[in-house]
Design an enzyme around this catalytic site. Structure first.
Site, PDB file in Angstrom:
ATOM      1  N   MET A  18      52.810 -12.745  30.522  1.00 40.06           N
ATOM      2  CA  MET A  18      53.987 -13.278  31.219  1.00 40.06           C
ATOM      3  C   MET A  18      53.970 -12.804  32.662  1.00 40.06           C
ATOM      4  O   MET A  18      54.070 -11.596  32.932  1.00 40.06           O
ATOM      5  CB  MET A  18      55.277 -12.810  30.530  1.00 40.06           C
ATOM      6  CG  MET A  18      55.575 -13.557  29.242  1.00 40.06           C
ATOM      7  SD  MET A  18      57.113 -13.002  28.474  1.00 40.06           S
ATOM      8  CE  MET A  18      56.595 -11.433  27.809  1.00 40.06           C
ATOM      9  N   GLN A  71      43.606 -12.660  32.437  1.00 35.83           N
ATOM     10  CA  GLN A  71      43.801 -14.115  32.444  1.00 35.83           C
ATOM     11  C   GLN A  71      43.702 -14.668  33.864  1.00 35.83           C
ATOM     12  O   GLN A  71      44.270 -14.105  34.806  1.00 35.83           O
ATOM     13  CB  GLN A  71      45.151 -14.497  31.851  1.00 35.83           C
ATOM     14  CG  GLN A  71      45.212 -16.001  31.573  1.00 35.83           C
ATOM     15  CD  GLN A  71      46.568 -16.474  31.102  1.00 35.83           C
ATOM     16  OE1 GLN A  71      47.564 -16.344  31.808  1.00 35.83           O
ATOM     17  NE2 GLN A  71      46.617 -17.041  29.910  1.00 35.83           N
ATOM     18  N   CYS A 101      50.133 -23.082  31.785  1.00 35.97           N
ATOM     19  CA  CYS A 101      51.245 -22.934  32.723  1.00 35.97           C
ATOM     20  C   CYS A 101      51.834 -24.295  33.067  1.00 35.97           C
ATOM     21  O   CYS A 101      51.128 -25.213  33.487  1.00 35.97           O
ATOM     22  CB  CYS A 101      50.828 -22.199  33.998  1.00 35.97           C
ATOM     23  SG  CYS A 101      52.239 -21.976  35.100  1.00 35.97           S
ATOM     24  N   LYS A 140      43.974 -20.189  26.666  1.00 27.16           N
ATOM     25  CA  LYS A 140      45.334 -20.316  26.120  1.00 27.16           C
ATOM     26  C   LYS A 140      45.863 -21.688  26.509  1.00 27.16           C
ATOM     27  O   LYS A 140      45.910 -22.017  27.698  1.00 27.16           O
ATOM     28  CB  LYS A 140      46.230 -19.193  26.663  1.00 27.16           C
ATOM     29  CG  LYS A 140      47.653 -19.209  26.121  1.00 27.16           C
ATOM     30  CD  LYS A 140      48.350 -17.891  26.388  1.00 27.16           C
ATOM     31  CE  LYS A 140      49.811 -17.898  26.001  1.00 27.16           C
ATOM     32  NZ  LYS A 140      50.659 -18.646  26.944  1.00 27.16           N
ATOM     33  N   HIS A 170      50.105 -22.283  22.345  1.00 27.50           N
ATOM     34  CA  HIS A 170      51.571 -22.260  22.464  1.00 27.50           C
ATOM     35  C   HIS A 170      52.029 -23.649  22.017  1.00 27.50           C
ATOM     36  O   HIS A 170      51.647 -24.654  22.621  1.00 27.50           O
ATOM     37  CB  HIS A 170      51.974 -21.955  23.923  1.00 27.50           C
ATOM     38  CG  HIS A 170      53.444 -22.080  24.173  1.00 27.50           C
ATOM     39  ND1 HIS A 170      53.981 -22.185  25.437  1.00 27.50           N
ATOM     40  CD2 HIS A 170      54.502 -22.097  23.321  1.00 27.50           C
ATOM     41  CE1 HIS A 170      55.305 -22.273  25.349  1.00 27.50           C
ATOM     42  NE2 HIS A 170      55.640 -22.225  24.085  1.00 27.50           N
ATOM     43  N   GLY A 202      54.854 -18.935  20.167  1.00 29.20           N
ATOM     44  CA  GLY A 202      56.045 -19.714  20.482  1.00 29.20           C
ATOM     45  C   GLY A 202      57.234 -19.351  19.622  1.00 29.20           C
ATOM     46  O   GLY A 202      57.201 -19.537  18.398  1.00 29.20           O
ATOM     47  N   GLY A 225      56.157 -13.392  23.303  1.00 34.09           N
ATOM     48  CA  GLY A 225      56.474 -13.283  24.727  1.00 34.09           C
ATOM     49  C   GLY A 225      57.897 -12.825  24.956  1.00 34.09           C
ATOM     50  O   GLY A 225      58.207 -11.634  24.925  1.00 34.09           O
ATOM     51  N   ARG A 226      58.802 -13.778  25.156  1.00 34.62           N
ATOM     52  CA  ARG A 226      60.154 -13.470  25.616  1.00 34.62           C
ATOM     53  C   ARG A 226      60.906 -12.486  24.742  1.00 34.62           C
ATOM     54  O   ARG A 226      61.627 -11.622  25.254  1.00 34.62           O
ATOM     55  CB  ARG A 226      60.949 -14.781  25.757  1.00 34.62           C
ATOM     56  CG  ARG A 226      60.417 -15.634  26.906  1.00 34.62           C
ATOM     57  CD  ARG A 226      60.901 -17.061  26.805  1.00 34.62           C
ATOM     58  NE  ARG A 226      60.368 -17.734  25.619  1.00 34.62           N
ATOM     59  CZ  ARG A 226      60.719 -18.931  25.206  1.00 34.62           C
ATOM     60  NH1 ARG A 226      61.630 -19.605  25.878  1.00 34.62           N
ATOM     61  NH2 ARG A 226      60.166 -19.471  24.126  1.00 34.62           N
TER      62      ARG A 226
HETATM   63  C1  LIG Z   1      58.444 -15.371  32.581  1.00 39.00           C
HETATM   64  C2  LIG Z   1      57.259 -15.961  31.863  1.00 39.00           C
HETATM   65  C3  LIG Z   1      56.011 -15.877  32.454  1.00 39.00           C
HETATM   66  C4  LIG Z   1      54.894 -16.410  31.791  1.00 39.00           C
HETATM   67  N1  LIG Z   1      53.653 -16.268  32.368  1.00 39.00           N
HETATM   68  C5  LIG Z   1      52.554 -16.656  31.665  1.00 39.00           C
HETATM   69  C6  LIG Z   1      51.249 -16.385  32.149  1.00 39.00           C
HETATM   70  O1  LIG Z   1      51.053 -15.773  33.224  1.00 39.00           O
HETATM   71  N2  LIG Z   1      50.203 -16.804  31.395  1.00 39.00           N
HETATM   72  C7  LIG Z   1      50.360 -17.474  30.205  1.00 39.00           C
HETATM   73  O2  LIG Z   1      49.380 -17.831  29.563  1.00 39.00           O
HETATM   74  N3  LIG Z   1      51.589 -17.742  29.732  1.00 39.00           N
HETATM   75  C8  LIG Z   1      52.673 -17.325  30.417  1.00 39.00           C
HETATM   76  N4  LIG Z   1      53.909 -17.536  29.876  1.00 39.00           N
HETATM   77  C9  LIG Z   1      54.042 -18.174  28.554  1.00 39.00           C
HETATM   78  C10 LIG Z   1      54.068 -17.130  27.423  1.00 39.00           C
HETATM   79  O3  LIG Z   1      52.852 -16.414  27.347  1.00 39.00           O
HETATM   80  C11 LIG Z   1      54.288 -17.801  26.069  1.00 39.00           C
HETATM   81  O4  LIG Z   1      53.261 -18.723  25.849  1.00 39.00           O
HETATM   82  C12 LIG Z   1      55.633 -18.533  25.986  1.00 39.00           C
HETATM   83  O5  LIG Z   1      56.671 -17.773  26.570  1.00 39.00           O
HETATM   84  C13 LIG Z   1      56.011 -18.843  24.528  1.00 39.00           C
HETATM   85  O6  LIG Z   1      56.068 -17.679  23.756  1.00 39.00           O
HETATM   86  P1  LIG Z   1      57.485 -16.953  23.408  1.00 39.00           P
HETATM   87  O7  LIG Z   1      58.366 -18.008  22.806  1.00 39.00           O
HETATM   88  O8  LIG Z   1      57.134 -15.862  22.430  1.00 39.00           O
HETATM   89  O9  LIG Z   1      58.041 -16.451  24.697  1.00 39.00           O
HETATM   90  C14 LIG Z   1      55.044 -17.045  30.528  1.00 39.00           C
HETATM   91  C15 LIG Z   1      56.317 -17.127  29.966  1.00 39.00           C
HETATM   92  C16 LIG Z   1      57.421 -16.595  30.596  1.00 39.00           C
HETATM   93  C17 LIG Z   1      58.766 -16.690  29.934  1.00 39.00           C
END
Ligand SMILES: Cc1cc2nc3c(=O)[nH]c(=O)nc-3n(C[C@H](O)[C@H](O)[C@H](O)COP(=O)(O)O)c2cc1C
Length: 318
Positions: A18, A71, A101, A140, A170, A202, A225-226
């Site tokens: 993230m 990454q 992204c 990813k 995702h 996700g 993630g979140r």
């Molecule tokens: C603030 C934020 C920044 C993120 N930055 C990246 C990133 O740099 N690279 C990436 O592959 N995914 C990034 N993601 C996506 C997360 O890795 C993840 O795929 C997505 O949030 C879904 O998972 P979750 O529901 O568990 O959060 C980001 C997500 C958030 C919320």
């Protein structure tokens, strides 16, 4: 335990990359509570080819983070391959290509999820990276650009044929960004067809749910993630809601201290605020105490206030 190429991953649940969140201190806190490996945020290959210090610094890590995945993202094959070669000097265990992204700035120029629209080109990028580095290469992805073009099976197949050694899926389209729900059936379909390790991602909201997803879809791993922000316990059977304020405080102080060591006292505390809000969520505090805490820029004051006035720090689970 899973293997990505020759790299042993000691577990199946880990922190998702993230941007602005998964820095070294945060990854270390998550590892401490059981996250299986470290995954940096995405870094721009157009900057890495010039060894821009700001970009290179995003790959700073501590030895206890291994195995660590770096990454990268970009839309130009030559830059991506060259950047991969450059960052190999920093000794990552794995290099991952971001194909997920969804922001306009990234995806509309064909980087991140923009690569989902050009799967053959994405495959060529994987091949080109592999020619330049000796570590395993992964990707990813999202399940497609929009609801009309869910090409995840095609994308995963091409990436695997091109030499990708693991794929994280995702379960959303680019168009969905972070709305709606992740499609875990689609993630399961990728896993059923693939010969390489597949990670699902996700909306996972607990350790128990992570294990349930692993079992239901026979996945090799899952990323959170979140819901891991301010809750590193999610990587273990420990439930945050059963912890005392003192236990939560101890961990957030360690995290905050590492942030100041990584980014400097003032900037570290400012960056820590987005974590702090999440650490404190679910607990009830005097709102004045909380807002004061969220303004502080000096470590001593931060520490003093957090231990101050018992009444104000009486946390009540809500
Ligand atoms: C603030 C934020 C920044 C993120 N930055 C990246 C990133 O740099 N690279 C990436 O592959 N995914 C990034 N993601 C996506 C997360 O890795 C993840 O795929 C997505 O949030 C879904 O998972 P979750 O529901 O568990 O959060 C980001 C997500 C958030 C919320």
């Amino acid at each position: 335990m899973i293997r990505i190429g020759n790299v042993v991953i000691p577990g199946r649940i880990s922190l998702s990359p993230m941007a602005g969140i998964s820095d070294s201190p945060t990854r270390r806190i998550c590892r401490k509570f059981g996250a299986a490996f470290s995954f940096t945020e995405f870094v721009n290959t157009d900057e890495l080819v010039h060894r821009a210090p700001k970009a290179m610094k995003l790959f700073h890590y501590e030895p206890d983070e291994r195995p660590i995945t770096f990454q990268i993202f970009g839309n130009r094959l030559e830059n991506i391959a060259q950047a991969a070669e450059i960052i190999q000097e920093l000794k990552p265990d794995i290099i991952d290509l971001n194909m997920g992204c969804s922001t306009r700035k990234v995806s509309l120029r064909g980087a991140g999820a923009g690569l989902l629209r050009r799967p053959t080109y994405a495959g060529k990028i994987i091949e080109a990276i592999k020619k330049r580095v000796s570590v395993p290469v992964t990707a990813k992805i999202r399940i497609g650009w929009d609801s009309q073009s869910k090409n995840y099976l095609e994308v995963a197949h091409i990436l695997e044929e091109s030499g990708a050694q693991a794929i994280t899926v995702h379960g959303r389209t680019k168009e969905m960004a972070y709305t709606g729900l992740a499609d875990w059936e689609a993630i399961g379909e990728v896993k059923a067809k693939a010969k390489i390790p597949i990670f699902g991602n996700g909306d996972i909201s607990s350790f128990q749910e992570a294990n349930q997803k692993l079992r239901t879809y026979a996945l090799d791993g899952v990323l959170i993630g979140r819901n891991a922000i301010g809750n590193p316990w999610i990587f273990s059977p420990i439930l945050k809601r059963e912890l005392s304020w003192e236990e939560i405080r101890e961990v957030l102080l360690q995290h905050a201290l590492w942030m100041t060591e990584e980014f400097g006292e003032e900037f570290g505390l400012v960056l820590f605020r987005k974590h702090l809000v999440k650490y404190l969520s679910g607990l009830e505090f005097d709102p004045r105490w909380k807002s004061e805490l969220l303004e502080i820029r000096e470590w001593n004051r931060f520490e003093d206030l957090i231990f101050s006035d018992k009444e104000k720090t009486q946390a009540v689970l809500v």
